[in-house]
Enzyme design. Structure first.
Site, short mmCIF file in Angstrom:
data_model
loop_
_atom_site.label_atom_id
_atom_site.label_comp_id
_atom_site.label_asym_id
_atom_site.label_seq_id
_atom_site.Cartn_x
_atom_site.Cartn_y
_atom_site.Cartn_z
N GLU A 43 0.93 -1.21 0.05
CA GLU A 43 0.06 -0.09 0.02
C GLU A 43 1.02 1.11 0.10
OE1 GLU A 43 -2.26 0.85 3.66
OE2 GLU A 43 -3.78 1.62 2.48
N LYS A 113 -10.37 0.14 -1.83
CA LYS A 113 -10.30 -0.27 -0.17
C LYS A 113 -11.70 0.02 0.34
CE LYS A 113 -7.34 0.24 3.83
NZ LYS A 113 -6.43 1.41 4.60
N CYS A 156 -4.62 -3.69 3.38
CA CYS A 156 -4.11 -3.13 4.82
C CYS A 156 -5.18 -3.41 5.96
CB CYS A 156 -3.66 -1.60 4.69
SG CYS A 156 -2.81 -0.99 6.06
O1 LIG Z 1 -1.46 6.81 6.36
C1 LIG Z 1 -0.55 6.40 5.64
O2 LIG Z 1 0.05 7.51 5.14
C2 LIG Z 1 -0.01 5.07 5.41
N1 LIG Z 1 -1.25 4.20 5.72
C3 LIG Z 1 -2.34 4.12 5.05
O3 LIG Z 1 -2.47 4.53 4.19
C4 LIG Z 1 -3.54 3.13 5.42
C5 LIG Z 1 -4.44 3.98 5.77
S1 LIG Z 1 -4.34 5.24 6.75
N2 LIG Z 1 -2.88 2.64 6.71
C6 LIG Z 1 -3.50 1.61 7.25
O4 LIG Z 1 -4.88 1.04 6.84
C7 LIG Z 1 -3.13 0.93 8.33
C8 LIG Z 1 -3.82 -0.23 9.35
C9 LIG Z 1 -3.22 -0.27 10.44
O5 LIG Z 1 -2.10 0.01 10.69
C10 LIG Z 1 -3.77 -1.32 11.49
O6 LIG Z 1 -4.91 -1.87 11.25
O7 LIG Z 1 -3.31 -1.39 12.82
#
Ligand SMILES: O=C(O)CNC(=O)[C@H](CS)NC(=O)CCC(=O)C(=O)O
Length: 270
Positions: A43, A113, A156
């Site tokens: 991702e 997503k 994710c």
């Molecule tokens: O925010 C960013 O720039 C990088 N991360 C993402 O793009 C995504 C959405 S914010 N991250 C997750 O979904 C983390 C899930 C996770 O860590 C969990 O379920 O514990």
């Protein structure tokens, strides 16, 4: 379907599209040199940064990401999963999109997503993915690859919703993709456990490319890109440096585990 090698790429993406694509190119090449035919990117492989910067550049990032995935697939004659990049949607928002591309550059499957990461973590980091991302509303169709098996997509945070993967396994999935940018804070306790659980309960392989390390002063990802077999055994773990986790996906192992543990046939509630 014959046995083949798959790779889960692990990288440290930054708020810099061209640097990220250069890093991804090197890691894809490494995976190919190690024999991988199916190469999966995490991702945010093409951009990981502030929401405002991401939204401003969304159109360019979306177009360049897709062009990149198709170019790499053709250059190296591999199938590529590009896990999670922004594609402009309605209302000034983007879809967090994953794309599967064939060696001839053609598109095989696309997924938006569904579950968005709106969480305030005890470490002080606040995530509000729905601020700029429009949630998808559909479980993606399985891509039935003659060479690589029935492939199911996710991204994710989806990994916390077992019913999503049960729907994919009921539709015949042999391999589940979980490209991620898991936080270091949640990852240390949850990441491997969740991936092993999804593999075990669905008797499928799980391929989980990952972000790792610091993206800015506050933001750290967990790393440990993994490939897990249908018994839940971790076949490859990229640890915490950028690199690749490579492992064999074997149809005979799928058959064996599904015979030894036929839990999918014993479902009572759907
Ligand atoms: O925010 C960013 O720039 C990088 N991360 C993402 O793009 C995504 C959405 S914010 N991250 C997750 O979904 C983390 C899930 C996770 O860590 C969990 O379920 O514990």
């Amino acid at each position: 379907m014959k046995p083949y090698l798959a790779a889960a790429v692990q990288m440290t993406s930054l708020p810099d599209l061209h640097k990220n694509l250069a890093q991804a190119t090197d890691l894809i090449e490494l995976a190919v040199r190690r024999g991988a035919e199916l190469v999966c990117l995490p991702e945010n492989f093409s951009f990981l940064g502030d929401e405002s910067a991401k939204i401003e550049q969304a159109e360019t990032i979306g177009l360049e990401s897709e062009k990149f995935i198709k170019t790499m697939a053709q250059r190296f004659q591999i199938t590529i999963l590009g896990g999670g990049y922004p594609v402009p949607a309605e209302a000034g928002k983007v879809y967090n999109t994953a794309l599967l591309v064939a060696p001839d550059g053609s598109e095989l499957a696309r997924y938006h997503k569904v579950h968005l990461f709106d969480v305030e973590l005890p470490d002080g980091n606040i995530y509000h993915e729905s601020g700029i991302v429009l949630a998808g509303s559909e479980i993606p169709p399985i891509y039935a690859s003659p060479k690589y098996g029935n492939l199911g997509m996710s991204v994710c945070y989806d990994v916390r919703f077992p019913e999503f993967y049960r729907a994919l396994s009921k539709a015949g999935a042999d391999v589940l993709f979980v490209p991620a940018a898991f936080t270091a804070f949640t990852g240390k306790d949850h990441w491997q456990v969740l991936l092993q659980a999804r593999a075990i309960e669905n008797t499928t392989y799980v391929i989980a490319p990952a972000q790792t390390g610091f993206h800015n002063s506050r933001r750290q990802s967990h790393g440990h890109a993994l490939i897990v077999d249908p018994w839940g055994v971790v076949l490859a773990d990229a640890s915490i440096e950028p690199g690749v986790a490579v492992a064999a996906i074997e149809p005979s192992r799928l058959d064996q585990v599904r015979q030894q543990m036929p839990c999918l046939n014993h479902r009572v509630f759907g």
